[in-house]
Every structure is written in structure tokens, then in C-alpha cells.
Write a protein that holds these residues in place. Structure first.
Motif: not given
Length: 138
Positions: A1-20, A26-29
């Protein structure tokens, strides 16, 4: 999932089915707008900018490769292959659906599309669908 973080940066995150169990892929993209997985370890990324670009990234090494400049928002996995399709403006100024093979990193044109048609999808049977809206006539 691409998500906007608290500082408005949008990066790619991976979540498991529980979301926890979250993990930054990719921290640098950034800023990542859209994405599609070519394989379990290779992802195509729509990176916001002027013009927007397509990067191919390895989640194992973190390495990225610039594939194309001036792309549309639709990046799609091509069924039954380790390849992605995307809409890109070519040197002649025309929009085409292009494919990139994630293993060879070869880019190949598939079809020219009408101006403004940046959305497409694949059926499970590998048929290509393209969205096109005719301009309103008054």
C-alpha cells in the motif's frame, strides 16, 4: 500500500492481513503515488513529479531503475508473466501502452492509445481493456 505519512511523505508500505505487522518496503523511494507488483520481489512505482516517472524496484536489494518519464497513473500486472504495463508518452509525442519485462528490464510498445486514455486493465485471459472518454459535444 502506498500511504501518506504524518509528514506527508508517500512511500510504499507492506501490511499483513491484520494490519498490525507493518513494514516500510523501500525507505529511500518517495513520493510513491501508485504501484504494481511484477513478481514477489519486483515492484513498479509511479513516482510523483514533473513529469511523473516509472521506477522498477527490487525489494531485496532496494535498488531502483528509472524505466520511463511522463507516464500515466495506471500500472498493471500483465497476467501469467513477470511484466507490467503502463501508459507512457513516447518520443513522437503519442501515448502508448508499453510493457516492461521485470527480468530483462526491456521496454516494448504494445499499442497506441487515444489522447487522454491513461487507464487500462487486463482480464485474467490476458485481454487488454482501455478506458476512453469521448469529450462532451455542445
Amino acid at each position: 500500500m502506498a500511504r501518506a505519512e504524518f509528514d506527508s511523505v508517500q512511500r510504499l508500505w507492506r501490511f499483513d492481513w491484520s494490519g498490525k505487522d507493518t513494514r516500510l518496503v523501500l525507505p529511500n523511494v518517495n513520493p510513491v503515488g501508485y504501484f504494481a507488483w511484477a513478481s514477489d520481489t519486483v515492484v513498479g512505482l509511479f513516482v510523483l513529479g514533473t513529469p511523473p516517472t516509472l521506477l522498477l524496484a527490487s525489494t531485496i536489494s532496494g535498488e531502483t531503475k528509472l524505466v520511463w518519464r511522463d507516464i500515466g497513473r495506471s500500472i498493471q500486472k500483465i497476467p501469467h508473466r513477470s511484466a507490467l504495463s503502463f501508459v507512457g508518452r513516447c518520443d513522437d509525442g503519442k501515448l502508448r501502452i508499453l510493457e516492461i519485462d521485470s527480468q530483462t528490464q526491456e521496454v516494448r510498445p504494445l499499442i497506441q492509445v487515444p489522447e487522454g486514455s491513461e487507464y487500462h486493465a487486463w482480464t485474467p485471459q490476458s485481454q487488454l481493456l482501455i478506458a476512453h472518454r469521448k469529450p462532451a459535444q455542445y
